[in-house]
Design a protein around this motif. Structure first.
Motif, PDB file in Angstrom:
ATOM      1  N   ASP A  56     -28.873  42.455  11.555  1.00  0.00           N
ATOM      2  CA  ASP A  56     -28.313  43.204  11.032  1.00  0.00           C
ATOM      3  C   ASP A  56     -26.599  43.246  12.039  1.00  0.00           C
ATOM      4  O   ASP A  56     -26.833  44.219  12.716  1.00  0.00           O
ATOM      5  N   TYR A  57     -25.412  42.387  11.329  1.00  0.00           N
ATOM      6  CA  TYR A  57     -24.454  42.355  12.266  1.00  0.00           C
ATOM      7  C   TYR A  57     -23.694  43.091  11.868  1.00  0.00           C
ATOM      8  O   TYR A  57     -22.360  43.592  12.596  1.00  0.00           O
ATOM      9  N   PHE A  58     -24.236  43.848  10.551  1.00  0.00           N
ATOM     10  CA  PHE A  58     -23.024  44.953  10.313  1.00  0.00           C
ATOM     11  C   PHE A  58     -23.589  46.377  11.222  1.00  0.00           C
ATOM     12  O   PHE A  58     -22.655  47.225  10.836  1.00  0.00           O
ATOM     13  N   ASP A  59     -24.273  46.417  12.328  1.00  0.00           N
ATOM     14  CA  ASP A  59     -24.396  47.679  12.406  1.00  0.00           C
ATOM     15  C   ASP A  59     -23.119  47.393  13.954  1.00  0.00           C
ATOM     16  O   ASP A  59     -23.319  46.363  14.711  1.00  0.00           O
ATOM     17  N   PRO A  60     -22.853  48.425  14.030  1.00  0.00           N
ATOM     18  CA  PRO A  60     -21.424  48.473  15.419  1.00  0.00           C
ATOM     19  C   PRO A  60     -22.374  48.548  16.158  1.00  0.00           C
ATOM     20  O   PRO A  60     -21.401  47.960  16.939  1.00  0.00           O
ATOM     21  N   GLN A  61     -23.076  48.512  16.728  1.00  0.00           N
ATOM     22  CA  GLN A  61     -23.639  48.414  18.306  1.00  0.00           C
ATOM     23  C   GLN A  61     -23.519  46.908  18.309  1.00  0.00           C
ATOM     24  O   GLN A  61     -23.324  46.244  19.475  1.00  0.00           O
ATOM     25  N   TYR A  62     -23.788  45.569  17.554  1.00  0.00           N
ATOM     26  CA  TYR A  62     -23.649  44.605  18.161  1.00  0.00           C
ATOM     27  C   TYR A  62     -22.031  43.967  18.449  1.00  0.00           C
ATOM     28  O   TYR A  62     -22.151  43.158  19.413  1.00  0.00           O
ATOM     29  N   ARG A  63     -20.684  44.138  17.665  1.00  0.00           N
ATOM     30  CA  ARG A  63     -19.585  44.153  18.417  1.00  0.00           C
ATOM     31  C   ARG A  63     -19.801  44.579  20.482  1.00  0.00           C
ATOM     32  O   ARG A  63     -19.366  43.760  20.714  1.00  0.00           O
ATOM     33  N   ALA A 117     -27.078  46.527   7.046  1.00  0.00           N
ATOM     34  CA  ALA A 117     -26.782  45.723   5.926  1.00  0.00           C
ATOM     35  C   ALA A 117     -26.840  45.841   4.759  1.00  0.00           C
ATOM     36  O   ALA A 117     -26.553  45.492   3.625  1.00  0.00           O
ATOM     37  N   LYS A 118     -28.165  46.767   4.322  1.00  0.00           N
ATOM     38  CA  LYS A 118     -28.349  47.566   3.491  1.00  0.00           C
ATOM     39  C   LYS A 118     -27.131  48.222   2.112  1.00  0.00           C
ATOM     40  O   LYS A 118     -26.702  48.133   1.492  1.00  0.00           O
ATOM     41  N   VAL A 119     -26.477  49.378   3.412  1.00  0.00           N
ATOM     42  CA  VAL A 119     -25.153  49.739   2.443  1.00  0.00           C
ATOM     43  C   VAL A 119     -24.434  49.078   2.255  1.00  0.00           C
ATOM     44  O   VAL A 119     -23.968  49.366   1.386  1.00  0.00           O
ATOM     45  N   ALA A 120     -24.159  48.087   3.741  1.00  0.00           N
ATOM     46  CA  ALA A 120     -22.977  46.659   3.042  1.00  0.00           C
ATOM     47  C   ALA A 120     -23.055  46.395   1.516  1.00  0.00           C
ATOM     48  O   ALA A 120     -22.218  45.800   1.047  1.00  0.00           O
ATOM     49  N   PHE A 121     -24.623  45.828   1.407  1.00  0.00           N
ATOM     50  CA  PHE A 121     -24.832  45.113   0.153  1.00  0.00           C
ATOM     51  C   PHE A 121     -24.652  46.355  -1.095  1.00  0.00           C
ATOM     52  O   PHE A 121     -23.958  46.020  -2.107  1.00  0.00           O
ATOM     53  N   GLN A 122     -25.203  46.856  -0.770  1.00  0.00           N
ATOM     54  CA  GLN A 122     -24.649  48.411  -1.763  1.00  0.00           C
ATOM     55  C   GLN A 122     -23.359  48.554  -2.222  1.00  0.00           C
ATOM     56  O   GLN A 122     -22.861  48.872  -3.182  1.00  0.00           O
ATOM     57  N   GLN A 123     -22.124  48.998  -0.993  1.00  0.00           N
ATOM     58  CA  GLN A 123     -20.922  48.709  -1.017  1.00  0.00           C
ATOM     59  C   GLN A 123     -20.391  47.610  -2.075  1.00  0.00           C
ATOM     60  O   GLN A 123     -19.535  47.890  -2.706  1.00  0.00           O
ATOM     61  N   GLN A 124     -20.724  46.384  -1.816  1.00  0.00           N
ATOM     62  CA  GLN A 124     -19.966  44.769  -2.369  1.00  0.00           C
ATOM     63  C   GLN A 124     -20.312  44.885  -4.033  1.00  0.00           C
ATOM     64  O   GLN A 124     -19.623  44.984  -4.817  1.00  0.00           O
ATOM     65  N   LEU A 125     -21.352  45.528  -4.158  1.00  0.00           N
ATOM     66  CA  LEU A 125     -22.216  45.389  -5.885  1.00  0.00           C
ATOM     67  C   LEU A 125     -21.119  46.533  -6.150  1.00  0.00           C
ATOM     68  O   LEU A 125     -21.268  46.367  -7.239  1.00  0.00           O
ATOM     69  N   GLN A 176     -19.283  38.270   8.536  1.00  0.00           N
ATOM     70  CA  GLN A 176     -19.214  39.302   9.039  1.00  0.00           C
ATOM     71  C   GLN A 176     -19.857  39.286  10.533  1.00  0.00           C
ATOM     72  O   GLN A 176     -18.913  40.001  11.416  1.00  0.00           O
ATOM     73  N   TYR A 177     -20.620  37.694  11.107  1.00  0.00           N
ATOM     74  CA  TYR A 177     -20.946  37.841  12.138  1.00  0.00           C
ATOM     75  C   TYR A 177     -19.861  36.987  12.588  1.00  0.00           C
ATOM     76  O   TYR A 177     -19.440  37.675  14.314  1.00  0.00           O
ATOM     77  N   PHE A 178     -18.798  36.234  12.341  1.00  0.00           N
ATOM     78  CA  PHE A 178     -17.918  35.262  12.885  1.00  0.00           C
ATOM     79  C   PHE A 178     -16.572  36.229  13.216  1.00  0.00           C
ATOM     80  O   PHE A 178     -16.627  36.139  14.026  1.00  0.00           O
TER      81      PHE A 178
END
Length: 217
Positions: A56-63, A117-125, A176-178
């Motif tokens: 889940d690259y939308f997870d703030p921990q990734y960066r 990622a689910k929250v990000a998908f929700q916001q996109q929709l 989001q990943y890149f």
């Protein structure tokens, strides 16, 4: 007497090779004799619906994980003028043609409500449809609200009706990943190139396009 590490540089030159590739021995490449690249593996953040294919690259921990991994190179490759740049990851499963371009969206739909990622998908929709009624009409689903969209994990929409939105999320996931990886490298290693994620020759088009404007090479 020359050590095996010194001989490695001499042999590369004698063979007409001018760079040490990724996955090589740091006892060799840190001798400041031949340019090199290395591959970094930051700790993965949470996984979308627990699936190893989709971190889940939308997870703030990734960066933060990318920054931390780079900083582990302090006193070694970080700041070394012989380092051409960093690859981050190698042949990730979701970048390959064996991964369908609707898969990450379906994984997000099946995830728990707290999945980033689910929250990000929700916001996109929400941006696409505004109200949940419009989404239900397009997908032929029965969500009672956007909150219900997050709570439900049992909805598998018709790929024909939802395919465009699922593919759009696939693109957003790659971007989001890149974007996040590049941002972390710009902070922690601004003097080095971002060499991408080492694709196989079966990289999917959407992923390659997302990388093209974000990686240095």
């Amino acid at each position: 007497e020359a050590t095996s590490q010194e001989l490695a540089h001499d042999r590369l030159r004698s063979w007409g090779m001018n760079t040490i590739g990724g996955f090589s021995d740091e006892d060799v490449y840190l001798q400041a004799r031949t340019p090199y690249t290395i591959v970094l593996y930051p700790t993965n953040p949470s996984l979308i619906n627990g699936l190893g294919t989709f971190p889940d690259y939308f997870d703030p921990q990734y960066r933060g994980n990318v920054v931390s991994r780079i900083r582990e190179e302090a006193g070694k490759s970080l700041g070394d003028p012989w380092l051409l740049g960093y690859f981050v990851h190698n042949e990730l499963p979701w970048t390959r043609s064996s991964s369908e371009n609707i898969d990450v969206g379906l994984a997000a739909l099946a995830a728990p409500p707290t999945q980033h990622a689910k929250v990000a998908f929700q916001q996109q929709l929400i941006v696409t449809y505004g109200g949940i009624t419009a989404l239900n009409a397009a997908w032929q689903t029965g969500y009672s609200s956007w909150a219900d969209f997050l709570q439900r994990q049992d909805v598998v929409p018709d790929a024909g009706r939802a395919g465009g939105d699922l593919r759009a999320f696939d693109i957003r996931y790659a971007e989001q990943y890149f974007d996040t990886t590049r941002s972390a490298l710009a902070e922690a290693a601004p003097q080095h190139l971002y060499l991408g994620a080492r694709f196989t020759n079966g990289v999917r088009t959407a992923v390659a396009e997302a990388a093209a404007s974000r990686v240095d090479v």
